[in-house]
Design a protein around this motif. Structure first.
Motif, mmCIF file in Angstrom:
data_model
loop_
_atom_site.group_PDB
_atom_site.id
_atom_site.type_symbol
_atom_site.label_atom_id
_atom_site.label_comp_id
_atom_site.label_asym_id
_atom_site.label_seq_id
_atom_site.Cartn_x
_atom_site.Cartn_y
_atom_site.Cartn_z
ATOM 1 N N ARG A 219 9.420 22.434 17.136
ATOM 2 C CA ARG A 219 9.256 20.977 17.124
ATOM 3 C C ARG A 219 8.957 20.431 15.738
ATOM 4 O O ARG A 219 9.381 19.338 15.389
ATOM 5 C CB ARG A 219 8.120 20.574 18.075
ATOM 6 N N GLN A 220 8.197 21.179 14.935
ATOM 7 C CA GLN A 220 7.670 20.614 13.691
ATOM 8 C C GLN A 220 8.086 21.351 12.428
ATOM 9 O O GLN A 220 7.730 20.936 11.337
ATOM 10 C CB GLN A 220 6.133 20.616 13.753
ATOM 11 N N GLY A 221 8.808 22.445 12.546
ATOM 12 C CA GLY A 221 9.114 23.245 11.378
ATOM 13 C C GLY A 221 10.323 22.766 10.599
ATOM 14 O O GLY A 221 11.075 21.890 11.043
ATOM 15 N N CYS A 222 10.492 23.354 9.427
ATOM 16 C CA CYS A 222 11.681 23.086 8.634
ATOM 17 C C CYS A 222 12.865 23.795 9.300
ATOM 18 O O CYS A 222 12.680 24.621 10.197
ATOM 19 C CB CYS A 222 11.479 23.558 7.197
ATOM 20 N N PRO A 223 14.093 23.484 8.900
ATOM 21 C CA PRO A 223 15.263 24.071 9.578
ATOM 22 C C PRO A 223 15.253 25.603 9.649
ATOM 23 O O PRO A 223 15.645 26.176 10.665
ATOM 24 C CB PRO A 223 16.438 23.559 8.747
ATOM 25 N N GLU A 224 14.816 26.275 8.581
ATOM 26 C CA GLU A 224 14.771 27.741 8.606
ATOM 27 C C GLU A 224 13.765 28.243 9.646
ATOM 28 O O GLU A 224 14.030 29.207 10.369
ATOM 29 C CB GLU A 224 14.408 28.303 7.223
ATOM 30 N N GLU A 225 12.589 27.582 9.701
ATOM 31 C CA GLU A 225 11.577 27.986 10.675
ATOM 32 C C GLU A 225 12.045 27.718 12.103
ATOM 33 O O GLU A 225 11.797 28.512 13.004
ATOM 34 C CB GLU A 225 10.258 27.241 10.414
ATOM 35 N N VAL A 226 12.749 26.607 12.291
ATOM 36 C CA VAL A 226 13.275 26.281 13.626
ATOM 37 C C VAL A 226 14.273 27.351 14.061
ATOM 38 O O VAL A 226 14.213 27.859 15.188
ATOM 39 C CB VAL A 226 13.925 24.881 13.638
ATOM 40 N N ALA A 227 15.182 27.730 13.161
ATOM 41 C CA ALA A 227 16.188 28.741 13.501
ATOM 42 C C ALA A 227 15.533 30.082 13.821
ATOM 43 O O ALA A 227 15.873 30.735 14.818
ATOM 44 C CB ALA A 227 17.175 28.897 12.345
ATOM 45 N N GLU A 228 14.568 30.489 12.999
ATOM 46 C CA GLU A 228 13.885 31.766 13.237
ATOM 47 C C GLU A 228 13.068 31.720 14.528
ATOM 48 O O GLU A 228 13.047 32.684 15.299
ATOM 49 C CB GLU A 228 12.982 32.099 12.051
ATOM 50 N N ARG B 21 13.622 29.806 17.183
ATOM 51 C CA ARG B 21 14.541 29.822 18.327
ATOM 52 C C ARG B 21 15.081 31.221 18.585
ATOM 53 O O ARG B 21 15.214 31.648 19.723
ATOM 54 C CB ARG B 21 15.691 28.862 18.106
ATOM 55 N N ALA B 22 15.394 31.942 17.514
ATOM 56 C CA ALA B 22 15.884 33.315 17.673
ATOM 57 C C ALA B 22 14.814 34.190 18.327
ATOM 58 O O ALA B 22 15.114 34.986 19.218
ATOM 59 C CB ALA B 22 16.293 33.887 16.319
ATOM 60 N N PHE B 23 13.571 34.025 17.897
ATOM 61 C CA PHE B 23 12.481 34.791 18.504
ATOM 62 C C PHE B 23 12.339 34.440 19.980
ATOM 63 O O PHE B 23 12.268 35.325 20.833
ATOM 64 C CB PHE B 23 11.163 34.512 17.769
ATOM 65 N N LEU B 24 12.302 33.141 20.272
ATOM 66 C CA LEU B 24 12.132 32.723 21.667
ATOM 67 C C LEU B 24 13.319 33.158 22.527
ATOM 68 O O LEU B 24 13.158 33.483 23.707
ATOM 69 C CB LEU B 24 11.927 31.214 21.745
ATOM 70 N N ARG C 233 12.848 35.664 25.669
ATOM 71 C CA ARG C 233 12.819 34.513 26.567
ATOM 72 C C ARG C 233 12.089 34.852 27.865
ATOM 73 O O ARG C 233 12.097 35.981 28.351
ATOM 74 C CB ARG C 233 14.213 33.998 26.850
ATOM 75 N N GLN C 234 11.510 33.813 28.420
ATOM 76 C CA GLN C 234 10.778 33.916 29.677
ATOM 77 C C GLN C 234 11.751 33.888 30.839
ATOM 78 O O GLN C 234 12.915 33.551 30.669
ATOM 79 C CB GLN C 234 9.795 32.739 29.777
ATOM 80 N N PRO C 235 11.280 34.198 32.044
ATOM 81 C CA PRO C 235 12.137 34.093 33.217
ATOM 82 C C PRO C 235 12.694 32.676 33.377
ATOM 83 O O PRO C 235 12.224 31.735 32.748
ATOM 84 C CB PRO C 235 11.201 34.444 34.376
ATOM 85 N N ALA C 236 13.672 32.531 34.243
ATOM 86 C CA ALA C 236 14.362 31.249 34.447
ATOM 87 C C ALA C 236 13.367 30.115 34.621
ATOM 88 O O ALA C 236 12.301 30.266 35.203
ATOM 89 C CB ALA C 236 15.260 31.348 35.667
ATOM 90 N N GLY C 237 13.756 28.964 34.107
ATOM 91 C CA GLY C 237 12.898 27.786 34.224
ATOM 92 C C GLY C 237 12.173 27.453 32.938
ATOM 93 O O GLY C 237 11.665 26.356 32.791
ATOM 94 N N ARG C 238 12.111 28.362 31.976
ATOM 95 C CA ARG C 238 11.445 28.101 30.704
ATOM 96 C C ARG C 238 12.495 28.158 29.608
ATOM 97 O O ARG C 238 12.775 29.203 29.055
ATOM 98 C CB ARG C 238 10.354 29.093 30.442
ATOM 99 N N ALA C 239 13.079 27.037 29.308
ATOM 100 C CA ALA C 239 14.154 26.984 28.320
ATOM 101 C C ALA C 239 13.585 26.972 26.908
ATOM 102 O O ALA C 239 12.444 26.620 26.679
ATOM 103 C CB ALA C 239 14.991 25.729 28.550
ATOM 104 N N VAL C 240 14.417 27.362 25.951
ATOM 105 C CA VAL C 240 14.046 27.269 24.540
ATOM 106 C C VAL C 240 13.963 25.796 24.184
ATOM 107 O O VAL C 240 14.894 25.032 24.440
ATOM 108 C CB VAL C 240 15.094 27.983 23.651
ATOM 109 N N PRO C 241 12.823 25.347 23.584
ATOM 110 C CA PRO C 241 12.682 23.936 23.271
ATOM 111 C C PRO C 241 13.684 23.474 22.218
ATOM 112 O O PRO C 241 14.052 24.225 21.328
ATOM 113 C CB PRO C 241 11.248 23.816 22.751
ATOM 114 N N ASP C 242 14.130 22.238 22.358
ATOM 115 C CA ASP C 242 15.039 21.650 21.364
ATOM 116 C C ASP C 242 14.251 21.156 20.184
ATOM 117 O O ASP C 242 13.062 20.847 20.281
ATOM 118 C CB ASP C 242 15.822 20.481 21.983
ATOM 119 N N ALA C 243 14.913 21.034 19.061
ATOM 120 C CA ALA C 243 14.269 20.562 17.836
ATOM 121 C C ALA C 243 13.963 19.085 17.917
ATOM 122 O O ALA C 243 14.505 18.328 18.624
ATOM 123 C CB ALA C 243 15.158 20.836 16.638
#
Length: 157
Positions: free
Chosen positions: A129-138, A140-143, A147-157
């Protein structure tokens, strides 16, 4: 030249200027205690400061022990032998094996790793939500990787 404890102790006391000559972590601890004691200006106020510092250093030591345990477990998991790990820790193979072998697979180690995972997940969500583009990409890749079971989506920027 060797010194007796009676000769050395005045220089090891937090109220002596000799403490300022010691470098590294012990020197930093000594300077911290000395500064606190100087602020109080009374010798009878120094004991609580020394004891609080002792508690803080012990907590730091325990935390570092946990970090070493996790690193030893990771090194062993990645194929390092006990002899290799012992060499890096400047200990014998038997000492390292005895100290870490059972602890590597203990509930405490799993708890440490789980807490680290939860903290990393929490930070990754914040960075999405609050990081720079590189942090957001990293993040998202980690999440996505963990990833959690169904129902917990990766948050959008």
């Amino acid at each position: 030249m060797t010194y007796t404890d009676d000769q050395l102790w005045p220089y090891l006391s937090p109220s002596r200027p000799g403490w300022w000559l010691v470098s590294g972590t012990r020197g930093q601890i000594r300077r911290s205690v000395s500064t606190e004691c100087d602020m109080r200006k009374r010798e009878d106020d120094a004991l609580p400061i020394v004891l609080n510092t002792l508690r803080s250093v012990d907590q730091l030591r325990r935390s570092m022990d946990d970090d070493v345990l996790v690193l030893v477990a990771e090194a062993h998991r990645r194929g390092a032998s006990w002899a290799e790990i012992a060499g890096w820790l400047y200990r014998t193979k038997q000492t390292v094996h005895r100290q870490y072998q059972r602890r590597m697979y203990s509930c405490r180690t799993r708890e440490l790793l789980h807490c680290d995972y939860l903290e990393a997940t929490r930070r990754a969500r914040v960075l999405c939500r609050q990081g720079c583009p590189e942090e957001v990409a990293e993040s998202r890749a980690f999440l996505w990787t963990f990833r959690q079971p169904a129902g917990r989506a990766v948050p959008d920027a």
